[in-house]
Design an enzyme around this catalytic site. Structure first.
Site, PDB file in Angstrom:
ATOM      1  N   ARG A 323       0.833  -1.201   0.000  1.00 35.48           N
ATOM      2  CA  ARG A 323       0.000   0.000   0.000  1.00 35.48           C
ATOM      3  C   ARG A 323       0.871   1.256   0.000  1.00 35.48           C
ATOM      4  NH1 ARG A 323      -3.840  -0.595   4.661  1.00 35.48           N
ATOM      5  NH2 ARG A 323      -4.359  -2.618   3.776  1.00 35.48           N
ATOM      6  N   ARG A 327      -3.916   6.378   0.658  1.00 37.02           N
ATOM      7  CA  ARG A 327      -4.580   7.551   1.213  1.00 37.02           C
ATOM      8  C   ARG A 327      -3.672   8.425   2.084  1.00 37.02           C
ATOM      9  NH1 ARG A 327      -9.687   4.645   3.842  1.00 37.02           N
ATOM     10  NH2 ARG A 327      -8.045   3.110   4.226  1.00 37.02           N
ATOM     11  N   ARG A 336      -8.534  11.063  -5.749  1.00 39.86           N
ATOM     12  CA  ARG A 336      -9.753  10.437  -5.238  1.00 39.86           C
ATOM     13  C   ARG A 336     -10.887  11.435  -5.030  1.00 39.86           C
ATOM     14  NH1 ARG A 336     -10.472   5.993  -2.405  1.00 39.86           N
ATOM     15  NH2 ARG A 336     -12.600   6.785  -2.515  1.00 39.86           N
ATOM     16  N   ASP A 372      -6.898  -3.672  -6.618  1.00 43.08           N
ATOM     17  CA  ASP A 372      -7.528  -4.170  -5.401  1.00 43.08           C
ATOM     18  C   ASP A 372      -7.698  -5.669  -5.536  1.00 43.08           C
ATOM     19  OD1 ASP A 372      -9.001  -3.283  -2.813  1.00 43.08           O
ATOM     20  OD2 ASP A 372     -10.397  -4.663  -3.764  1.00 43.08           O
ATOM     21  N   TYR A 449     -14.639 -13.160   1.254  1.00 39.42           N
ATOM     22  CA  TYR A 449     -15.387 -11.970   0.833  1.00 39.42           C
ATOM     23  C   TYR A 449     -16.670 -12.367   0.116  1.00 39.42           C
ATOM     24  CZ  TYR A 449     -12.057  -8.228   1.928  1.00 39.42           C
ATOM     25  OH  TYR A 449     -11.273  -7.309   2.568  1.00 39.42           O
TER      26      TYR A 449
END
Length: 642
Positions: A323, A327, A336, A372, A449
């Site tokens: 990552r 963010r 974003r 992702d 998931y």
């Protein structure tokens, strides 16, 4: 609407239009394509439509509250049938007194011919989902009677949605779809597709999909047609048609910005040649028996990262971070602001931009494609969305053994082309000496998931299915293992020098359950990957699984922060490289503490060949960028060897 960029450049283009066949052929030809247009369906009005008469009588006696018109041709057929059998002026007056909802411009025009104006218009792309959204925004259906004028076939999703909102639904069927009276042109298109004579196929309705496959069945060419369609560029006019294609196992490559025929043809013409080239290149490389020779002359081949993957001696320990584009970086947050996370993941140019910017700013030794774990589930039948505050949500989770039947086999990576394009674009934009890592979720994490419908604390539904029905569990895991292998091989073909397999949730299992329910599937997955490409096998949450990860496969085993690196390496075995394993929260400390803790990890590695420095998981959103840069510099300085 035509632009200079829109040109089929001589490609052979099939279309299945019926009413607009001539218009479609002219448009394809004008845009430089060779048209192969074969009518695929015709509307057959119901000869004796007693239910329509009963509906009209209920409407005229005040027993219907809302009517939804889905097609213009349906409005006209209904009017033709009722003119002869009821007081038609009274019927129109009754219709004008209630709420009417139309799905698009064609039923609007048909109602206008009758002197009627609809109460509500459904916005583009005019699917059943927009119908329900329009209803939710404007009226309540509790205890309401809703007349639903269908396409040629019922829409169970729309009916279920109306009933869930409290409506009594009157299905109003006014025509059927059938094959054209002359089926030879359609049969000819099937044969041409199977023979490899068609490059592009345009679909403008779900019924076209069904009738093309029906004709292939009649010709005993269904399997051959499916294989041929995966080699072609498939363009769909909108979500309903796309859903029908994917439900039939046909990946969709292109969809227009507006669900209209002109937009479909123009935008497909602009993209078809590049899309076809990309599909053929990837298919050539990942087909069974193909090989991907390692380019030993490329500058990245002798990079610190790849040499460490091969357990060769290096001048200093390579470092990259999970990552590392995210963010915590202002550049990422700025992008974003204008798009969702999923939209960013599906934009190869921006995926490359955010990763290349991160590599340059941080000074790391490897890049990983920005994507992702979960988009691979979409072409397998899962409805995925990212909800702010809740993360990924799957709206149609697999909860029972029988649900596995609707989990589709990933027979092609065409629907994931944005990821392979992101790999290709990032490889092009990176400095030549920086290796690129592709990645995917591991079967257990993806299964969790798909079953839970999102993140979970106790994995109740996953473990229930796993323990209760071994056959269903194995079927699901085998399907995922094949899909992930195909996906990672496609990323390798597109330009990745290594791949990482993330098992983010498997730490919820103990060693015995991992060995029984997971290990065989991961072993088969890794065994199907292209030889000579390093595989980083990373799981988080349970250090007791590390020896089993090594047994399942991988040239590099990732280690999280819950175990010392020296203990982890000993349990794995020194014939494997390792990656890790600083606690991500250390990056919230001051620079001196970051440097001290990085030094501890390096000391535990003891200079042994095959250590790649990384965090034990991804960089957290709250992390100062300066702390990440300080970590990279500390590792580079502390690990330098004469």
């Amino acid at each position: 609407m035509t632009t200079t960029a829109a040109n089929f450049a001589g490609l052979h283009v099939a279309a299945l239009e019926s009413r607009h066949a001539d218009d479609m052929a002219r448009l394809i030809e004008r845009l430089g394509g060779v048209p192969h247009v074969s009518p695929s369906m015709r509307e057959v009005p119901l000869a004796n439509n007693r239910p329509a008469v009963e509906f009209a009588n209920r409407l005229m006696t005040g027993q219907v509250d809302v009517v939804i018109f889905m097609t213009g041709v349906g409005v006209r057929h209904l009017a033709d049938q009722l003119r002869r059998q009821v007081d038609f002026d009274r019927f129109l007056a009754s219709l004008a007194d209630i709420t009417t909802i139309v799905r698009g411009p064609k039923p609007v025009a048909a109602l206008h011919e009758l002197g009627l104006k609809p109460s509500l218009r459904v916005p583009e792309p005019n699917t059943w989902r927009e119908v329900l959204q329009t209803i939710d925004a404007h009226l309540s259906l509790a205890n309401q009677v809703v007349g639903l004028q269908e396409y040629g076939v019922p829409n169970p999703s729309l009916v279920a949605g109306l009933e869930a909102r409290g409506a009594e639904v009157l299905n109003l069927k006014v025509y059927d779809w059938d094959l054209p009276e002359d089926t030879e042109p359609l049969a000819g298109n099937v044969r041409a597709m199977v023979a490899g004579e068609i490059d592009v196929a345009l679909f403008t309705s779900a019924t076209q999909v069904a009738h093309l496959l029906e004709m292939a069945r009649r010709l005993d060419l269904e399997d051959a047609l499916q294989a041929a369609l995966r080699r072609m560029v498939i363009a769909s006019i909108g979500p309903t048609t796309t859903e029908a294609l994917r439900d039939s196992g046909i990946p969709v490559d292109l969809a227009p910005s507006h669900p209209k025929m002109g937009h479909l043809v123009n935008e497909t013409a602009a993209q078809a040649a590049d899309t076809l080239r990309r599909k053929r290149e990837v298919a050539r490389v990942i087909e069974p028996g193909s090989s991907v020779p390692v380019d030993t002359s490329a500058p990245y081949h002798n990079s610190l990262f790849l040499r460490a993957c091969r357990q060769e001696a290096v001048e200093r320990t390579p470092i990259w971070l999970m990552r590392q584009a995210g963010r915590y970086m202002a550049e990422y947050r700025k992008i974003r602001q204008s798009m969702s996370f999923l939209e960013l993941c599906k934009n190869p140019q921006l995926c490359s931009q955010v990763m290349v910017e991160a590599v340059e700013r941080l000074g790391v030794d490897a890049a990983i494609v920005f994507s992702d774990l979960l988009p691979i589930l979409e072409p397998m039948g899962m409805e995925l969305r990212f909800q702010q505050g809740d993360g990924p949500i799957i709206d149609n989770p697999l909860r029972e053994a029988g649900d596995i039947d609707r989990f589709l086999e990933l027979e092609s990576v065409d629907a994931l082309h944005f990821v392979t394009e992101a790999v290709r674009q990032t490889r092009t934009d990176l400095p030549e000496e920086i290796p690129l890592i592709g990645f995917a979720g591991a079967p257990f994490t993806l299964a969790s998931y798909a079953i839970e419908g999102g993140a979970s604390r106790n994995f109740l539904f996953t473990k229930t299915l796993m323990y209760r029905d071994r056959g269903a569990w194995d079927a699901l895991m085998e399907r995922l293992a094949r899909a992930v292998a195909l996906y990672l091989n496609a990323q390798i073909a597109a330009g990745a020098q290594a791949v990482q397999l993330f098992d983010s949730w498997v730490g919820c299992l103990g060693p015995d359950d991992y060995r029984r329910f997971v290990l065989p599937h991961v072993r088969s997955l890794i065994g199907a990957l292209r030889p000579g490409v390093p595989v980083i096998h990373f799981a988080i949450g349970n250090p007791m699984l590390l020896p089993l990860l090594r047994e399942a496969g991988g040239s590099v085993i990732g280690v999280d922060w819950r175990i010392r690196l020296d203990d982890a390496w000993q349990s794995i075995g020194y014939d494997r490289a390792v990656q890790g394993n600083l606690d991500p929260l250390v990056l919230l400390a001051d620079e001196a503490e970051i440097r001290r803790r990085a030094g501890e990890v390096l000391d535990q590695a003891a200079g042994r060949p095959g250590h790649i420095f990384n965090l034990g998981h991804g960089v957290l959103q709250q992390t100062p960028v300066e702390s990440v840069i300080a970590l990279v510099r500390a590792v580079q300085e502390l690990s330098s060897r004469p």
